[in-house]
Design an enzyme around this catalytic site. Structure first.
Site, mmCIF file in Angstrom:
data_model
loop_
_atom_site.group_PDB
_atom_site.id
_atom_site.type_symbol
_atom_site.label_atom_id
_atom_site.label_comp_id
_atom_site.label_asym_id
_atom_site.label_seq_id
_atom_site.Cartn_x
_atom_site.Cartn_y
_atom_site.Cartn_z
ATOM 1 C CE LYS A 1 -3.832 -2.491 2.031
ATOM 2 N NZ LYS A 1 -4.674 -2.866 3.160
ATOM 3 C CG ASP B 1 -9.863 -0.646 4.342
ATOM 4 O OD1 ASP B 1 -9.486 -1.123 3.256
ATOM 5 O OD2 ASP B 1 -9.194 -0.712 5.387
ATOM 6 C CD GLN C 1 -3.555 -4.519 6.207
ATOM 7 O OE1 GLN C 1 -3.735 -3.480 5.587
ATOM 8 N NE2 GLN C 1 -3.844 -5.695 5.698
HETATM 9 N N1 GUN Z 1 -6.673 -7.147 5.812
HETATM 10 C C1 GUN Z 1 -6.865 -7.943 4.730
HETATM 11 N N2 GUN Z 1 -7.442 -7.249 3.737
HETATM 12 C C2 GUN Z 1 -7.617 -5.996 4.185
HETATM 13 C C3 GUN Z 1 -8.153 -4.802 3.607
HETATM 14 O O1 GUN Z 1 -8.605 -4.764 2.458
HETATM 15 N N3 GUN Z 1 -8.135 -3.706 4.411
HETATM 16 C C4 GUN Z 1 -7.665 -3.733 5.682
HETATM 17 N N4 GUN Z 1 -7.715 -2.613 6.372
HETATM 18 N N5 GUN Z 1 -7.156 -4.812 6.236
HETATM 19 C C5 GUN Z 1 -7.136 -5.933 5.491
#
Ligand code: GUN
Length: 281
Positions: free
Chosen positions: A52, A119, A96
């Protein structure tokens, strides 16, 4: 020959479009900013968070990284979120998942301002999607829609079957397909005669979390098959929820793993960061 949908290429297109928009906003004095919070050092999470940050660097989005220790208290995380909610210069906040067990995930998702929830996990955004209002959409299902649209695959009027009903993928996926005028069925682990259901699909979206579970027996001739899963097989090779070798000869189009849905998630996250600025204006 089936079309292999190139998620790497399509995600690169989207990231380039985002980069142009970020540059335009910068010329107007707005620096698009995403705060990324990781609690603990789960290796998979570290890889995702690293990717990211890389995508932010590529698109010109400023990323603020918060790496908190595994033993962080829930209150400390909630206080940090409050502070980021208040900051004018922060447009998106991402925590996350998964979080350590002492921290309640729902509380954390609820604490993020809906207007910064890039998200698309906040109940306000999920509700907005449900009733067709503007809001942030969960990145993976939003990415699947872009894969279909940019591959000129018509959704309207098609039989769409989603296998899996998670909050992050299956449920929002079904709502997005409905928004695109698909006829949508959601199948799951309690579905009776899953093969009979999946064989109706013109567009079959698989998010079950079981390696190579869906083979040719589950697929109608000429279907479009989208594989959201990612696993390592017995040979330590990446594979999806779909048995690619088995399904490929039977379908019209299919996403590979890796290089299908995976890269789209981050591209859509970058896109949501730009939307966060646009929605505020
Ligand atoms: N953990 C696994 N996939 C994701 C996601 O798309 N966003 C977040 N914040 N955590 C994750």
């Amino acid at each position: 020959m089936a079309q292999v949908i190139d998620g790497k290429m399509i995600s690169a297109q989207i990231k380039d479009e985002v980069r142009d928009k970020v540059a335009e906003l910068k010329s107007k004095g707005i620096e698009v900013t995403l705060a990324v919070i990781q609690v603990g050092d789960d290796p998979a999470s570290s890889v995702y968070v690293g990717n990211k940050k890389k995508a932010c660097a590529y698109t010109g989005i400023r990323s603020l990284a918060y790496e908190l220790p595994q033993e962080t208290k829930e209150k400390e995380l909630l206080d940090l979120i409050d502070e980021l909610n208040e900051r004018e210069d922060v447009h998106g906040i991402l925590v996350q998942l998964p979080l350590p067990e002492q921290i309640n995930e729902d509380k954390v998702i609820n604490a993020i301002a809906a207007s910064k929830d890039v998200d698309g996990f906040h109940p306000m955004n999920v509700g907005a999607l449900c009733i067709g209002k503007k809001g942030f959409v969960s990145c993976t299902p939003a990415g699947v829609i872009q894969l279909l649209k940019r591959s000129n695959i018509e959704i309207s009027g098609k039989e769409c079957v989603v296998v899996g009903r998670s909050n992050i993928v299956g449920k929002p996926m079904s709502l997005l397909l409905l928004r695109e005028n698909g006829t949508v069925t959601v199948a799951h682990s309690r579905t009776k005669d899953l093969k009979e259901v999946t064989k109706r699909a013109d567009i079959l979206i698989v998010a079950v979390g079981k390696p190579k579970m869906i083979n040719a027996e589950y697929v109608k001739d000429g279907a479009v098959v989208i594989d959201v899963g990612i696993h390592r097989d017995a040979q330590n090779k990446l594979c999806g929820d779909v048995d690619f070798e088995s399904v490929y000869p039977k379908c019209a189009a299919i996403t590979p793993v890796p290089g299908g849905v995976g890269p789209m998630t981050i591209a859509m996250l970058m896109n949501n960061c730009v939307e966060a600025v646009e929605m505020r204006q």
